[in-house]
Design a protein around this motif. Structure first.
Motif, PDB file in Angstrom:
ATOM      1  N   LYS A 194       0.578   3.261 -15.671  1.00 37.09           N
ATOM      2  CA  LYS A 194       0.912   3.931 -14.422  1.00 37.09           C
ATOM      3  C   LYS A 194      -0.176   3.696 -13.381  1.00 37.09           C
ATOM      4  CE  LYS A 194       4.850   6.038 -14.929  1.00 37.09           C
ATOM      5  NZ  LYS A 194       5.961   5.855 -14.009  1.00 37.09           N
ATOM      6  N   THR A 195      -0.288   2.482 -12.917  1.00 35.59           N
ATOM      7  CA  THR A 195      -1.227   2.155 -11.861  1.00 35.59           C
ATOM      8  C   THR A 195      -0.606   2.523 -10.523  1.00 35.59           C
ATOM      9  OG1 THR A 195      -0.335  -0.056 -11.674  1.00 35.59           O
ATOM     10  CG2 THR A 195      -2.172   0.255 -13.219  1.00 35.59           C
ATOM     11  N   ASP A 196      -1.350   2.269  -9.465  1.00 39.29           N
ATOM     12  CA  ASP A 196      -0.826   2.584  -8.134  1.00 39.29           C
ATOM     13  C   ASP A 196       0.527   1.920  -7.878  1.00 39.29           C
ATOM     14  OD1 ASP A 196      -2.702   4.332  -7.244  1.00 39.29           O
ATOM     15  OD2 ASP A 196      -3.865   2.885  -6.114  1.00 39.29           O
ATOM     16  N   ASN A 197       0.667   0.670  -8.293  1.00 33.01           N
ATOM     17  CA  ASN A 197       1.919  -0.026  -8.041  1.00 33.01           C
ATOM     18  C   ASN A 197       3.080   0.607  -8.794  1.00 33.01           C
ATOM     19  OD1 ASN A 197       1.064  -2.023  -6.224  1.00 33.01           O
ATOM     20  ND2 ASN A 197       0.190  -3.218  -7.874  1.00 33.01           N
ATOM     21  N   GLU A 198       2.813   1.111  -9.986  1.00 33.02           N
ATOM     22  CA  GLU A 198       3.870   1.764 -10.747  1.00 33.02           C
ATOM     23  C   GLU A 198       4.245   3.104 -10.116  1.00 33.02           C
ATOM     24  OE1 GLU A 198       5.741   0.695 -13.378  1.00 33.02           O
ATOM     25  OE2 GLU A 198       4.796  -1.220 -12.964  1.00 33.02           O
ATOM     26  N   ILE A 199       3.239   3.854  -9.702  1.00 34.31           N
ATOM     27  CA  ILE A 199       3.505   5.134  -9.037  1.00 34.31           C
ATOM     28  C   ILE A 199       4.272   4.893  -7.745  1.00 34.31           C
ATOM     29  CG2 ILE A 199       2.448   7.140  -7.915  1.00 34.31           C
ATOM     30  CD1 ILE A 199       0.089   6.792  -9.881  1.00 34.31           C
ATOM     31  N   TYR A 200       3.829   3.894  -6.983  1.00 29.76           N
ATOM     32  CA  TYR A 200       4.484   3.549  -5.726  1.00 29.76           C
ATOM     33  C   TYR A 200       5.940   3.159  -5.977  1.00 29.76           C
ATOM     34  CZ  TYR A 200       5.181   1.279  -1.183  1.00 29.76           C
ATOM     35  OH  TYR A 200       5.652   0.930   0.066  1.00 29.76           O
ATOM     36  N   ALA A 201       6.170   2.326  -7.006  1.00 30.94           N
ATOM     37  CA  ALA A 201       7.530   1.877  -7.321  1.00 30.94           C
ATOM     38  C   ALA A 201       8.396   3.037  -7.792  1.00 30.94           C
ATOM     39  CB  ALA A 201       7.480   0.783  -8.377  1.00 30.94           C
ATOM     40  N   ASP A 202       7.808   3.972  -8.553  1.00 28.71           N
ATOM     41  CA  ASP A 202       8.537   5.172  -8.973  1.00 28.71           C
ATOM     42  C   ASP A 202       9.016   5.947  -7.752  1.00 28.71           C
ATOM     43  OD1 ASP A 202       8.438   4.804 -11.691  1.00 28.71           O
ATOM     44  OD2 ASP A 202       6.708   6.119 -12.015  1.00 28.71           O
ATOM     45  N   ASN A 203       8.121   6.153  -6.808  1.00 33.03           N
ATOM     46  CA  ASN A 203       8.443   6.900  -5.599  1.00 33.03           C
ATOM     47  C   ASN A 203       9.540   6.199  -4.803  1.00 33.03           C
ATOM     48  OD1 ASN A 203       6.499   8.812  -6.213  1.00 33.03           O
ATOM     49  ND2 ASN A 203       4.930   7.879  -4.913  1.00 33.03           N
ATOM     50  N   TYR A 204       9.412   4.890  -4.655  1.00 31.06           N
ATOM     51  CA  TYR A 204      10.403   4.107  -3.903  1.00 31.06           C
ATOM     52  C   TYR A 204      11.757   4.161  -4.599  1.00 31.06           C
ATOM     53  CZ  TYR A 204      12.411   0.142  -1.350  1.00 31.06           C
ATOM     54  OH  TYR A 204      13.208  -0.663  -0.576  1.00 31.06           O
ATOM     55  N   GLY A 205      11.746   4.047  -5.928  1.00 28.55           N
ATOM     56  CA  GLY A 205      12.992   4.131  -6.679  1.00 28.55           C
ATOM     57  C   GLY A 205      13.669   5.478  -6.506  1.00 28.55           C
ATOM     58  N   ASP A 206      12.882   6.556  -6.545  1.00 23.81           N
ATOM     59  CA  ASP A 206      13.435   7.895  -6.345  1.00 23.81           C
ATOM     60  C   ASP A 206      14.023   8.036  -4.941  1.00 23.81           C
ATOM     61  OD1 ASP A 206      12.742   8.650  -8.872  1.00 23.81           O
ATOM     62  OD2 ASP A 206      10.892   9.670  -8.270  1.00 23.81           O
ATOM     63  N   ASP A 207      13.303   7.514  -3.956  1.00 26.79           N
ATOM     64  CA  ASP A 207      13.805   7.578  -2.582  1.00 26.79           C
ATOM     65  C   ASP A 207      15.121   6.827  -2.445  1.00 26.79           C
ATOM     66  OD1 ASP A 207      11.658   9.085  -1.687  1.00 26.79           O
ATOM     67  OD2 ASP A 207      10.467   7.321  -1.188  1.00 26.79           O
TER      68      ASP A 207
END
Length: 207
Positions: free
Chosen positions: A194-207
């Protein structure tokens, strides 16, 4: 009947007259969605080091364009709109839905869309640079993966409903965007934690 201001002592306010018409209520819903994009952009800045305050407007614009692309695609494709509410999609239907959404978003943001492939189970190799080795065991329990061959893989065994499918599509699309963005110096497809890119992608996916 919606807002009886007179019945609330000390409450001051004005009714939003858009509530009185169907089109007005649709516009209010759109406003709420757009304000949610502002919240989401702030979330990316607060929760990851890859987005800074100076990126606020670009992050909001990215979410806005993503929403516009998906909304337009659904509006112009009744079959796709129906599929998004179907809990019993076949793997072929899931792949077609994913291709439609990914291609529309990538095009709207100015990038080339990757291939989207549905794989049957966790024994499918999604880490190879070739497209032929479909039986190598990777012990991959993820719902999706952005491969080193720049393809998006969706694991049908781990996609339990349409929400899982669409959030996974969003997550992997984020990695595809990163891979083509010269301002991103990381290699997101190799980040298993769960690096920044994974957290960022999680957020984008949820959006």
């Amino acid at each position: 009947n919606i807002y009886n201001i007179a019945s609330h002592k000390g409450l001051k306010g004005e009714i939003d007259t858009r509530l009185l018409t169907k089109n007005g209520r649709i516009q209010i819903a759109k406003d709420i969605k757009k304000s949610g994009m502002i919240t989401s952009a702030i979330k990316q800045i607060l929760n990851t080091d890859r987005a800074e305050l100076k990126d606020f407007f670009s992050e909001v614009d990215k979410l806005h364009k993503t929403d516009e692309a998906v909304t337009a695609k659904i509006a112009n494709n009744p079959a796709l709109a129906k599929a998004l509410t179907d809990p019993n999609l076949t793997p072929t239907q899931k792949q077609q839905l994913a291709k439609e959404l990914v291609s529309s978003v990538m095009a709207e943001l100015g990038y080339k869309a990757p291939e989207v492939k549905i794989v049957a189970n966790t024994n499918t190799n999604t880490n190879t640079n070739t497209n032929t080795n479909d039986n190598a065991n990777t012990n991959d329990n993820r719902a999706g993966h952005y491969g080193e061959d720049n393809n998006i893989y969706l694991n049908d065994a781990n996609l339990n409903n349409t929400k899982d499918l669409t959030t996974t599509i969003g997550h992997e699309t984020s990695h595809a965007l990163d891979n083509q963005d010269p301002s991103i110096n990381t290699n997101p497809q190799n980040n298993a934690s769960k690096t920044d890119n994974e957290i960022y992608a999680d957020n984008y996916g949820d959006d």
